[in-house]
Design an enzyme around this catalytic site. Structure first.
Site, short mmCIF file in Angstrom:
data_model
loop_
_atom_site.label_atom_id
_atom_site.label_comp_id
_atom_site.label_asym_id
_atom_site.label_seq_id
_atom_site.Cartn_x
_atom_site.Cartn_y
_atom_site.Cartn_z
N MET A 21 0.84 -1.19 0.00
CA MET A 21 0.00 0.00 0.00
C MET A 21 0.88 1.25 0.00
O MET A 21 0.43 2.35 0.30
CB MET A 21 -0.95 -0.01 1.20
CG MET A 21 -1.88 -1.23 1.16
SD MET A 21 -3.43 -1.00 2.02
CE MET A 21 -2.88 -0.73 3.69
N LEU A 24 6.77 3.22 1.48
CA LEU A 24 7.70 2.10 1.66
C LEU A 24 8.68 2.33 2.80
O LEU A 24 9.17 3.44 3.00
CB LEU A 24 8.49 1.88 0.36
CG LEU A 24 7.66 1.60 -0.89
CD1 LEU A 24 8.60 1.37 -2.09
CD2 LEU A 24 6.73 0.41 -0.71
N GLY A 27 10.99 -2.72 5.72
CA GLY A 27 10.30 -4.00 5.63
C GLY A 27 9.95 -4.30 4.18
O GLY A 27 10.21 -5.40 3.65
N HIS A 28 9.36 -3.29 3.49
CA HIS A 28 9.04 -3.47 2.07
C HIS A 28 10.32 -3.70 1.27
O HIS A 28 10.35 -4.52 0.34
CB HIS A 28 8.35 -2.23 1.51
CG HIS A 28 7.04 -1.90 2.17
ND1 HIS A 28 6.83 -0.77 2.90
CD2 HIS A 28 5.86 -2.58 2.19
CE1 HIS A 28 5.59 -0.74 3.35
NE2 HIS A 28 4.98 -1.84 2.93
N ASP A 141 2.18 -9.20 9.21
CA ASP A 141 0.76 -9.46 9.01
C ASP A 141 0.56 -10.97 8.95
O ASP A 141 0.25 -11.53 7.89
CB ASP A 141 0.28 -8.78 7.74
CG ASP A 141 0.37 -7.27 7.84
OD1 ASP A 141 -0.46 -6.67 8.53
OD2 ASP A 141 1.32 -6.69 7.26
N VAL A 167 10.79 -6.97 9.91
CA VAL A 167 11.94 -6.07 10.04
C VAL A 167 11.61 -5.08 11.16
O VAL A 167 10.50 -4.54 11.22
CB VAL A 167 12.22 -5.33 8.71
CG1 VAL A 167 13.38 -4.36 8.87
CG2 VAL A 167 12.50 -6.34 7.60
N SER A 176 6.24 -0.39 10.38
CA SER A 176 4.89 -0.30 9.83
C SER A 176 4.72 1.12 9.31
O SER A 176 5.22 2.07 9.92
CB SER A 176 3.85 -0.56 10.94
OG SER A 176 2.59 -0.08 10.53
O1 PAF Z 1 -0.12 -5.81 3.49
C1 PAF Z 1 -0.50 -4.91 2.71
O2 PAF Z 1 0.18 -3.91 2.47
C2 PAF Z 1 -1.87 -5.03 2.06
O3 PAF Z 1 -2.77 -5.66 2.90
C3 PAF Z 1 -1.83 -5.73 0.69
C4 PAF Z 1 -1.34 -7.16 0.80
C5 PAF Z 1 -0.91 -4.96 -0.25
C6 PAF Z 1 -3.23 -5.76 0.08
O4 PAF Z 1 -3.75 -4.49 -0.07
#
Ligand code: PAF
Length: 271
Positions: A21, A24, A27-28, A141, A167, A176
């Site tokens: 989403m 960034l 973690g991303h 998550d 992370v 987050s």
């Molecule tokens: O974890 C997230 O960022 C969101 O739930 C996802 C998997 C991109 C779905 O919108």
């Protein structure tokens, strides 16, 4: 996007995919890093999915910074950013939802009714559009990852799902995008989440197996902080997500805690 992916696959290239989403953080970036190593092409999606936010949740306020995300994505070796609008993803007449049952009833599913239906619907759509061979998700998550794995198996989706470790900041706070909402005081108190998980792991390392006293210790540590309110705190089986009264090698301690209005989640295996 779909046409590009189909062309690449026809040419024999493997597509690695990281759905996000946006906004960034490290973690991303760890997901992108792994994605780059596991595909010929790396696709990042950035879409704040309205369908997974409930009434009164933070859809409007959710942090967004497409320019900064673009720069980070470039550094991370992303080949394509797919950043659709809500109207493109949910055009007029949209009526088809993907709903995983049972393992969505508890934990975040109980606190956020409809949340996982929104997640699985958008992730299924993204998989259809991006056509990945492999997709990466964070273990923070934990329930989301279990639900997505269930959907992929149940719907015979032809890709591999990989979950990667949480992370953390140097002081232990799980990364987050929502951490940006925290006041200095809440940020400090929120350290008790990762701290209490570490205490629980130590109790188990010292021989504790009954869930109740472990949970009480964690609860006391968190509730000692006035800005924190526990949403849920449970020891569950890693696959079924059923609550456990005895800790074993499949036990995960999962928690969701409000720091002011910000809902934080964290988890760890106990053995
Ligand atoms: O974890 C997230 O960022 C969101 O739930 C996802 C998997 C991109 C779905 O919108």
């Amino acid at each position: 996007m779909q046409q590009w992916s189909l062309q690449q696959k026809a040419a024999g290239r493997r597509i690695a995919f990281v759905p996000t989403m946006g906004f960034l953080h490290e973690g991303h970036l760890s997901l992108l890093d792994e994605g780059r190593k596991n595909g010929d092409l790396l696709v990042l999606s950035i879409f704040v999915n309205p369908a997974q936010f409930g009434v009164g949740e933070d859809y409007e306020d959710y942090p967004r910074d497409l320019a900064a995300d673009g720069a980070l994505a470039e550094q991370a070796g992303v080949d394509v950013i797919f950043a659709p609008t809500a109207a493109q993803m949910y055009p007029r007449g949209f009526a088809t939802w993907v709903d995983v049952e049972r393992i969505t009833d508890m934990l975040c599913g109980a606190s956020r009714p409809g949340h996982f239906r929104g997640v699985t619907t958008v992730v299924a759509k993204l998989f259809n559009i991006v056509q990945p061979d492999i997709a990466f998700f964070g273990n923070k998550d934990f329930q989301q990852l279990a639900v997505i794995r269930r959907m992929v198996v149940d719907q015979n989706m032809p890709l591999k799902i990989v979950g990667l470790s949480i992370v953390r900041e140097a002081d232990g706070l799980a990364l987050s995008s929502r951490n940006t909402y925290l006041t200095v005081e809440q940020r400090m108190q929120a350290l008790s989440l990762s701290h209490s998980l570490a205490v629980a792991r130590q109790l188990v390392a010292d021989g504790a197996r009954d869930a109740a006293p472990i949970l009480k210790e964690v609860r006391d540590l968190i509730e000692a902080h006035p800005e924190l309110r526990i949403d849920y705190l449970q020891i569950c089986h890693q696959f079924s997500l059923q609550e456990q009264t005895q800790v074993d090698a499949d036990s995960v301690l999962l928690l969701a805690v409000f720091a002011g209005k910000t809902r934080l989640i964290d988890n760890c295996f106990l053995i």
